[in-house]
Write a protein that holds these residues in place. Structure first.
Motif, short mmCIF file in Angstrom:
data_model
loop_
_atom_site.label_atom_id
_atom_site.label_comp_id
_atom_site.label_asym_id
_atom_site.label_seq_id
_atom_site.Cartn_x
_atom_site.Cartn_y
_atom_site.Cartn_z
N ALA A 18 0.87 -1.18 0.00
CA ALA A 18 0.00 0.00 0.00
C ALA A 18 0.90 1.22 0.00
N PRO A 19 0.43 2.34 -0.53
CA PRO A 19 1.23 3.56 -0.47
C PRO A 19 1.34 4.07 0.95
N TYR A 20 2.34 4.89 1.20
CA TYR A 20 2.47 5.51 2.52
C TYR A 20 1.31 6.47 2.74
N PRO A 21 0.82 6.58 4.00
CA PRO A 21 1.25 5.81 5.18
C PRO A 21 0.64 4.41 5.17
N HIS A 22 1.43 3.42 5.59
CA HIS A 22 0.95 2.05 5.62
C HIS A 22 -0.11 1.89 6.73
N PRO A 23 -0.95 0.86 6.61
CA PRO A 23 -1.98 0.63 7.63
C PRO A 23 -1.38 0.41 9.01
N VAL A 24 -2.09 0.88 10.02
CA VAL A 24 -1.71 0.68 11.42
C VAL A 24 -2.91 0.10 12.15
N PRO A 25 -2.76 -1.07 12.78
CA PRO A 25 -1.56 -1.91 12.80
C PRO A 25 -1.30 -2.53 11.44
N PRO A 26 -0.06 -2.91 11.17
CA PRO A 26 0.24 -3.48 9.86
C PRO A 26 -0.43 -4.84 9.70
N PRO A 27 -0.76 -5.21 8.47
CA PRO A 27 -1.36 -6.54 8.24
C PRO A 27 -0.34 -7.64 8.49
N PHE A 28 -0.83 -8.82 8.79
CA PHE A 28 0.06 -9.98 8.91
C PHE A 28 0.51 -10.37 7.51
N THR A 29 1.78 -10.65 7.35
CA THR A 29 2.32 -10.99 6.03
C THR A 29 2.80 -12.43 6.00
N THR A 30 2.56 -13.09 4.89
CA THR A 30 2.91 -14.51 4.73
C THR A 30 4.41 -14.70 4.58
N LEU A 31 4.82 -15.95 4.67
CA LEU A 31 6.21 -16.29 4.42
C LEU A 31 6.61 -15.85 3.01
N ALA A 32 5.73 -16.04 2.04
CA ALA A 32 6.02 -15.62 0.67
C ALA A 32 6.27 -14.12 0.61
N TRP A 33 5.45 -13.35 1.30
CA TRP A 33 5.61 -11.89 1.31
C TRP A 33 6.95 -11.51 1.90
N ARG A 34 7.28 -12.10 3.05
CA ARG A 34 8.51 -11.72 3.75
C ARG A 34 9.76 -12.11 2.97
N LEU A 35 9.74 -13.30 2.37
CA LEU A 35 10.91 -13.73 1.60
C LEU A 35 11.05 -12.90 0.33
N THR A 36 9.93 -12.58 -0.32
CA THR A 36 9.99 -11.76 -1.52
C THR A 36 10.45 -10.35 -1.20
N HIS A 37 9.94 -9.79 -0.12
CA HIS A 37 10.39 -8.46 0.32
C HIS A 37 11.89 -8.45 0.55
N LEU A 38 12.40 -9.47 1.23
CA LEU A 38 13.82 -9.56 1.52
C LEU A 38 14.63 -9.69 0.24
N SER A 39 14.23 -10.57 -0.64
CA SER A 39 14.95 -10.76 -1.90
C SER A 39 14.93 -9.50 -2.75
N GLU A 40 13.77 -8.86 -2.78
CA GLU A 40 13.62 -7.63 -3.57
C GLU A 40 14.56 -6.54 -3.09
N LEU A 41 14.63 -6.33 -1.78
CA LEU A 41 15.48 -5.25 -1.28
C LEU A 41 16.96 -5.55 -1.52
N LEU A 42 17.34 -6.83 -1.50
CA LEU A 42 18.72 -7.19 -1.83
C LEU A 42 19.02 -6.92 -3.30
#
Length: 206
Positions: A84-108
């Motif tokens: 989502a565009p800033y500002p992100h939702p508060v509290p943040p949504p729960f993110t799946t393993l796929a989301w977290r691994l993709t986020h990590l790979s993407e930032l690298l």
């Protein structure tokens, strides 16, 4: 180029955390932390995309996506990562393993590009993986790209503000050494989250 003394411990930490996460994802064993090898099976596609509760953000097919999680689906190709565009939702949504691994790979991948590559890639250029094996391979390739970027710098670059031009963080305002530290903590904390999600998936029906 010789590795600067200030970079050497951060590079060693990155290598350790990368290997531990790779082993945790792919098996056949992972170091428990005390030298004991613990058996771990390879991640399955079902586990990769598992949603522990309602309203999760995940990696989803671009075709037919209706915005059930987030308001944007970033990335190129068949799959995208919900955000989502800033500002992100508060509290943040729960993110799946796929989301977290993709986020990590993407930032690298993007930070490597914005250090030694074209300095032009954005989240919309990154190709998210829709299956576990491809996601693990992408993480390995993207981690290797970032490691190559680290090996390209000397003390001058470590002190240069904005040496990495990554557009989705504070890179333009920070010396590169601070960005190296930040990427390590991203790998460490998301790696720990991914390991916990693997454990929760294993006992989900217990």
């Amino acid at each position: 180029m010789a590795i600067p003394d200030r970079l050497a411990p951060l590079l060693a930490q990155f290598d350790f955390a990368r290997q531990r996460l790779t082993d945790r994802l792919a098996g056949p064993v992972v170091n428990s932390g005390n030298g004991t090898d613990v058996p771990v099976g390879p991640m399955t596609d079902a586990e990769y995309l598992w949603e522990p509760g309602p309203g999760c953000w995940s990696v989803r097919r671009q075709e037919g996506w209706t915005g059930e999680g987030g308001t944007l689906l970033s990335g190129a190709g068949e799959w995208g990562r919900e955000t989502a565009p800033y500002p992100h939702p508060v509290p943040p949504p729960f993110t799946t393993l796929a989301w977290r691994l993709t986020h990590l790979s993407e930032l690298l991948a993007l930070r490597a590009d914005h250090t030694v590559g074209t300095r032009s890639l954005t989240r919309d250029d990154y190709r998210a993986a829709g299956d576990a094996a491809s996601a693990i391979a992408a993480f390995d390739a993207d981690a290797e790209a970032w490691r190559g970027a680290l090996l390209s710098v000397g003390d001058k670059e470590l002190d240069t503000v904005g040496h990495c031009t990554y557009p989705h963080g504070g890179d333009a305002e920070e010396p590169f050494l601070e960005i190296v530290w930040w990427v390590n903590q991203e790998l460490l904390h998301h790696g720990a989250e991914i390991a916990l999600l693997r454990d929760l998936y294993r006992i989900r029906n217990a």
